[in-house]
Design a protein around this motif. Sequence first.
Motif, PDB file in Angstrom:
ATOM      1  N   PHE A  48      -0.723  63.797  67.541  1.00 17.07           N
ATOM      2  CA  PHE A  48      -1.589  62.627  67.373  1.00 17.07           C
ATOM      3  C   PHE A  48      -2.270  62.331  68.691  1.00 17.07           C
ATOM      4  N   ALA A  49      -3.410  61.651  68.624  1.00 18.49           N
ATOM      5  CA  ALA A  49      -4.180  61.375  69.841  1.00 18.49           C
ATOM      6  C   ALA A  49      -4.907  60.047  69.717  1.00 18.49           C
ATOM      7  N   ALA A  50      -5.248  59.483  70.871  1.00 14.13           N
ATOM      8  CA  ALA A  50      -6.071  58.264  70.894  1.00 14.13           C
ATOM      9  C   ALA A  50      -7.422  58.555  70.267  1.00 14.13           C
ATOM     10  N   ASP A  51      -7.969  57.574  69.555  1.00 11.60           N
ATOM     11  CA  ASP A  51      -9.213  57.778  68.826  1.00 11.60           C
ATOM     12  C   ASP A  51     -10.111  56.552  68.987  1.00 11.60           C
ATOM     13  N   SER A  52     -11.391  56.729  68.683  1.00 10.09           N
ATOM     14  CA  SER A  52     -12.369  55.639  68.664  1.00 10.09           C
ATOM     15  C   SER A  52     -12.353  54.838  69.976  1.00 10.09           C
TER      16      SER A  52
ATOM     17  N   ASP B 103     -11.707  44.661  73.422  1.00  6.68           N
ATOM     18  CA  ASP B 103     -11.233  45.337  72.208  1.00  6.68           C
ATOM     19  C   ASP B 103      -9.872  44.783  71.804  1.00  6.68           C
ATOM     20  N   ASP B 104      -9.656  44.652  70.498  1.00  2.42           N
ATOM     21  CA  ASP B 104      -8.414  44.026  70.035  1.00  2.42           C
ATOM     22  C   ASP B 104      -7.592  44.918  69.110  1.00  2.42           C
ATOM     23  N   ASP B 105      -7.867  46.228  69.092  1.00  2.00           N
ATOM     24  CA  ASP B 105      -7.055  47.087  68.228  1.00  2.00           C
ATOM     25  C   ASP B 105      -6.810  48.443  68.885  1.00  2.00           C
ATOM     26  N   MET B 106      -5.953  49.253  68.249  1.00  2.00           N
ATOM     27  CA  MET B 106      -5.671  50.604  68.725  1.00  2.00           C
ATOM     28  C   MET B 106      -5.837  51.570  67.557  1.00  2.00           C
ATOM     29  N   ASP B 107      -6.485  52.701  67.848  1.00  2.00           N
ATOM     30  CA  ASP B 107      -6.756  53.715  66.831  1.00  2.00           C
ATOM     31  C   ASP B 107      -6.199  55.064  67.275  1.00  2.00           C
ATOM     32  N   PHE B 108      -5.621  55.785  66.309  1.00  3.44           N
ATOM     33  CA  PHE B 108      -5.083  57.117  66.567  1.00  3.44           C
ATOM     34  C   PHE B 108      -5.486  58.056  65.443  1.00  3.44           C
ATOM     35  N   SER B 109      -5.530  59.341  65.754  1.00  3.08           N
ATOM     36  CA  SER B 109      -5.874  60.343  64.748  1.00  3.08           C
ATOM     37  C   SER B 109      -4.816  61.438  64.733  1.00  3.08           C
ATOM     38  N   MET B 110      -4.721  62.096  63.570  1.00  2.15           N
ATOM     39  CA  MET B 110      -3.768  63.185  63.385  1.00  2.15           C
ATOM     40  C   MET B 110      -4.409  64.251  62.494  1.00  2.15           C
ATOM     41  N   PRO B 111      -4.103  65.527  62.719  1.00  3.00           N
ATOM     42  CA  PRO B 111      -4.535  66.536  61.750  1.00  3.00           C
ATOM     43  C   PRO B 111      -3.946  66.204  60.386  1.00  3.00           C
ATOM     44  N   ARG B 112      -4.675  66.486  59.327  1.00  2.00           N
ATOM     45  CA  ARG B 112      -4.249  66.108  57.974  1.00  2.00           C
ATOM     46  C   ARG B 112      -2.815  66.538  57.675  1.00  2.00           C
ATOM     47  N   GLU B 113      -2.455  67.751  58.043  1.00  2.00           N
ATOM     48  CA  GLU B 113      -1.111  68.255  57.748  1.00  2.00           C
ATOM     49  C   GLU B 113      -0.037  67.396  58.404  1.00  2.00           C
ATOM     50  N   ASP B 114      -0.254  67.027  59.660  1.00  2.00           N
ATOM     51  CA  ASP B 114       0.704  66.184  60.381  1.00  2.00           C
ATOM     52  C   ASP B 114       0.710  64.770  59.809  1.00  2.00           C
ATOM     53  N   TYR B 115      -0.460  64.275  59.454  1.00  4.01           N
ATOM     54  CA  TYR B 115      -0.575  62.945  58.859  1.00  4.01           C
ATOM     55  C   TYR B 115       0.216  62.861  57.555  1.00  4.01           C
ATOM     56  N   GLU B 116       0.090  63.866  56.720  1.00  8.60           N
ATOM     57  CA  GLU B 116       0.811  63.859  55.442  1.00  8.60           C
ATOM     58  C   GLU B 116       2.316  63.946  55.646  1.00  8.60           C
ATOM     59  N   LYS B 117       2.728  64.674  56.673  1.00  5.93           N
ATOM     60  CA  LYS B 117       4.159  64.722  57.005  1.00  5.93           C
ATOM     61  C   LYS B 117       4.641  63.344  57.454  1.00  5.93           C
ATOM     62  N   LEU B 118       3.825  62.664  58.270  1.00  6.56           N
ATOM     63  CA  LEU B 118       4.183  61.320  58.722  1.00  6.56           C
ATOM     64  C   LEU B 118       4.303  60.380  57.534  1.00  6.56           C
ATOM     65  N   CYS B 119       3.375  60.448  56.594  1.00  5.74           N
ATOM     66  CA  CYS B 119       3.437  59.595  55.404  1.00  5.74           C
ATOM     67  C   CYS B 119       4.714  59.855  54.611  1.00  5.74           C
ATOM     68  N   GLU B 120       5.155  61.092  54.598  1.00  6.51           N
ATOM     69  CA  GLU B 120       6.354  61.471  53.851  1.00  6.51           C
ATOM     70  C   GLU B 120       7.626  60.910  54.474  1.00  6.51           C
ATOM     71  N   ILE B 121       7.712  60.966  55.800  1.00  2.52           N
ATOM     72  CA  ILE B 121       8.946  60.551  56.487  1.00  2.52           C
ATOM     73  C   ILE B 121       8.948  59.075  56.877  1.00  2.52           C
ATOM     74  N   ALA B 122       7.774  58.443  56.879  1.00  3.45           N
ATOM     75  CA  ALA B 122       7.637  57.079  57.396  1.00  3.45           C
ATOM     76  C   ALA B 122       8.592  56.061  56.781  1.00  3.45           C
ATOM     77  N   PRO B 123       8.748  56.034  55.434  1.00  3.91           N
ATOM     78  CA  PRO B 123       9.620  55.002  54.856  1.00  3.91           C
ATOM     79  C   PRO B 123      11.050  55.012  55.394  1.00  3.91           C
ATOM     80  N   LYS B 124      11.526  56.176  55.806  1.00  2.00           N
ATOM     81  CA  LYS B 124      12.894  56.268  56.338  1.00  2.00           C
ATOM     82  C   LYS B 124      12.935  56.111  57.855  1.00  2.00           C
ATOM     83  N   GLU B 125      11.861  56.473  58.525  1.00  2.00           N
ATOM     84  CA  GLU B 125      11.877  56.509  59.989  1.00  2.00           C
ATOM     85  C   GLU B 125      11.504  55.186  60.640  1.00  2.00           C
TER      86      GLU B 125
END
Length: 310
Positions: free
Chosen positions: A52-56, A72-94
């Motif tokens: 993942f990396a800083a974005d915008s 600025d009042d927010d933080m943005d990050f980006s991830m390759p789709r494959e890594d993003y989908e893995k994060l979505c999968e593990i997020a509820p437990k992590e």
Amino acid sequence: MVNLKIKIPDTFLKEEVRCDYKITREMKELWAIELDLYMELKRVCNKFNLKFAADSGTLLGAIRHNGFIPWDDDMDFSMPREDYEKLCEIAPKEFAPPYYFENFYTDPHFVYGAAKLMNNNTTGVVNPFTKHHGIFIDIFPMDDRTDNKKEALQQRKEAKKLFAQYQRIVTCSNKNYYKERKISLLRRCVRFLLYYKMKILHIKVGDSYHKKLFKRFEDVCKRFNNQGFKYMGAIGIASKGMVLKEDFNCLYEIDFEFLKIPVYKHYDIYLTSVFGDWHKMVRGGSLHTFIVLDTSRPYIEVLKERGIIL
């Protein structure tokens, strides 16, 4: 301000002036909470070797200011789709309370094509139609960009249409959508008809039709993945940003406030594609994102006090 996992330097929360702009204590508290969320995201990504990396504006702030852009009042990050989908999968437990990972799959009322990591012991209302309103950071999936302009235009057109359709189900299904008093009577009537159209057609938030729309939206965003294209971008939010795919394999960290943050090797390509002449300072406004903000109390408590029903 709520308790955080990270240690905040003694002087960080003090008001100061940067680039002739006054940064209030409230803004500093908001930044501190977002930095804590960033470190929680980093913990999980490091644990599972996710990139993942800083974005915008966060990337622009990192390169130009070694921290937040002062207004600025927010933080943005980006991830390759494959890594993003893995994060979505593990997020509820992590991510354990008060941290909450929100996307369409954890909350079908979510009306964005990305995800948010938030602190539910805080209040950061942006969109009244979602169900969770903690202060957050944004996480964008990056998909491959085709070199064919005609195909790219068609992809954006399809993604925009599907996004509007699944988003409309959330907004039109909420009574507050047509009861808003700040809009004209004509617009309220139109919204009233849209609301009852959903009722008559038995279309509901989170039903099979709603889920199918979002799946089609994501499939359109991923249309050109793994076909050998050179650049990636946040197709789902219609970002102009272009990132060299190879940059996710050679991220490096630079100073960001009192922490370190990962950035693209060829950050100039991305910043130029988004901001044009990004070296030129253009001052924005403060707290442009939040409708309601409270850095010390849970949104459930704050909104109940204001008579806002979730």
